[in-house]
Design an enzyme around this catalytic site. Structure first.
Site, PDB file in Angstrom:
ATOM      1  CG  LEU A 122      35.950  52.831  56.599  1.00 19.89           C
ATOM      2  CD1 LEU A 122      35.071  53.830  57.344  1.00 19.89           C
ATOM      3  CD2 LEU A 122      35.206  51.498  56.426  1.00 19.89           C
ATOM      4  N   PRO A 125      45.733  55.337  58.430  1.00 16.78           N
ATOM      5  CG  PRO A 125      47.389  56.913  57.881  1.00 16.78           C
ATOM      6  CD  PRO A 125      45.910  56.760  58.037  1.00 16.78           C
ATOM      7  CB  ILE A 334      50.179  22.262  39.088  1.00 23.40           C
ATOM      8  CG1 ILE A 334      49.353  21.488  40.130  1.00 23.40           C
ATOM      9  CG2 ILE A 334      49.974  21.692  37.687  1.00 23.40           C
ATOM     10  CD1 ILE A 334      47.863  21.702  40.013  1.00 23.40           C
ATOM     11  CG  HIS A 335      52.193  26.285  36.091  1.00 24.45           C
ATOM     12  ND1 HIS A 335      50.910  26.137  36.544  1.00 24.45           N
ATOM     13  CD2 HIS A 335      52.097  26.724  34.804  1.00 24.45           C
ATOM     14  CE1 HIS A 335      50.057  26.487  35.594  1.00 24.45           C
ATOM     15  NE2 HIS A 335      50.756  26.829  34.524  1.00 24.45           N
ATOM     16  CD  GLU A 360      35.460  45.994  49.799  1.00 24.91           C
ATOM     17  OE1 GLU A 360      34.344  45.577  50.161  1.00 24.91           O
ATOM     18  OE2 GLU A 360      35.699  46.442  48.678  1.00 24.91           O
TER      19      GLU A 360
END
Length: 376
Positions: A122, A125, A334-335, A360
């Site tokens: 769909l 460019p 958190i890491h 989408e």
């Protein structure tokens, strides 16, 4: 929102497959930008490549809620695989919804088995969020259409052997957008190189160039001029799928971060014991669940043919995709330093999450749709 026993069972089967078969391939697939075809074949073995194919043609014919559940669980394993599956299912939905009996019998039974793979062409460019401005033209010549133009951002671009194409029968008339089925091996069709993307790197995203491609007139799926309305109808289901995938991605990041917070110690205690970390988890879990409930509400409305199904789908995609960005960002935080390096999973999830706000229908397009339903 309770699930039926069958839906619970499907969720469990697909979650197990995601953990045992999909996730172990994710890091290598991302690094090498290679789609895991063995995983695709596994999805086919579970009948998941026939989710939107009617039973009469060998498919699963999933209801919208079940479809959302499957998308969530596959994305829990890897978003690139879930995206490829949902685009394939968009293609089969188009054939099932708009094709004639001959077209359905010709394509759907094989596509239900996973091969040939489908693509949905769909965007262009210079016509992404505004498909009415597309310039690809399918000009009628006798018993054929001659196609010229370019499509962009096509998922499954290199893998697909069936392309659902949207083109104008008169390039200068926006009201002539029509839907066609184009085999992937036609003369004059050139598939571009894979895009080098921030995330979703295992997915083959390409352009398609049509240079005097000839297809028989019988490959037209909609009456001339009815393609855009058909696309918007199909994309309602597609947006529910992306919302569900966003939820699966969020849940994956949340679960990985929870496990890490229970193991990682600082100041002689697990970091999960600190209130600041617990507050992060509270918001991550709440946003994930809110996205899940909005998604399933939208799926139920689509199943019921509700007037506000399209608005509900946009609400779900808008909310769940933004939640995915938030949750994966917090998982990286958190890491700490381990979240920023490519050896860990949350870095990949963070990169993957961004696309959910774009494809989408961007977040801005979803807000436009919601506002239109509320005010017009």
């Amino acid at each position: 929102m309770e699930l039926t026993p069958e839906q619970e069972a499907i969720s469990e089967v697909v979650r197990d497959f995601a953990l045992e078969e999909i996730r172990p391939t994710a890091m290598e697939a991302d690094e090498t930008e290679t789609f895991p075809e063995d995983v695709w074949d596994g999805l086919a073995d579970l009948d998941l490549t026939g989710l939107t194919v009617p039973e009469a043609y060998g498919g699963y014919d999933a209801d919208p809620v079940t479809y959302a559940i499957v998308n969530e669980e596959v994305a829990y394993g890897m978003l690139a695989v879930a995206t490829a599956l949902s685009v394939h299912c968009l293609a089969t939905s188009c054939i099932a919804s708009f094709g004639d009996e001959d077209q359905k019998e010709r394509w759907l039974p094989e596509m239900a088995t996973g091969r040939p793979v489908g693509a949905f062409a769909l965007s262009e460019p210079h016509a992404g969020s505004n498909p009415a401005e597309m310039s690809t033209e399918a000009r009628r010549e006798g018993d054929e259409y001659v196609i010229n133009g370019d499509k962009q951002w096509i998922t499954n671009g290199q893998r697909a052997d069936v392309i659902i194409l949207f083109a104008k029968t008169d390039r200068n008339d926006p009201s002539t957008v029509t839907q066609f089925l184009v085999p992937g091996d036609v003369d004059g069709l050139t598939v571009g190189e894979k895009e080098d993307k921030l995330g979703l790197r295992a997915s083959d995203t390409t352009g398609l160039h049509f240079d005097d491609v000839r297809i028989p007139a019988e490959n037209r799926l909609t009456p001339e001029g009815r393609g855009l309305s058909a696309a918007f109808d199909i994309l309602t289901g597609g947006r529910i799928a992306i919302a569900a995938q966003s939820v699966g991605l969020s849940q994956s990041a949340l679960d990985i971060a929870l496990e890490y917070a229970g193991e990682r110690e600082q100041f002689d205690q697990p970091i999960g014991d600190f209130q600041s970390i617990r507050h992060k988890f509270a918001e991550m879990a709440t946003r994930t669940q809110a996205g899940r409930l909005l998604t399933r509400d939208a799926a139920r409305k689509r199943a019921a043919g509700a007037d506000d199904a399209a608005m509900a789908a946009s609400m779900a995609k808008y909310n769940a995709s933004e939640a995915a960005m938030f949750v994966t960002n917090e998982a990286v935080q958190i890491h700490g330093g381990y979240g920023y390096v490519t050896d860990g999973e949350v870095e990949r999830l963070y990169r993957d999450a961004k696309i959910t706000e774009i494809y989408e229908g961007t977040t801005e397009i979803q807000k436009k749709i919601i506002g239109r339903h509320l005010l017009e």
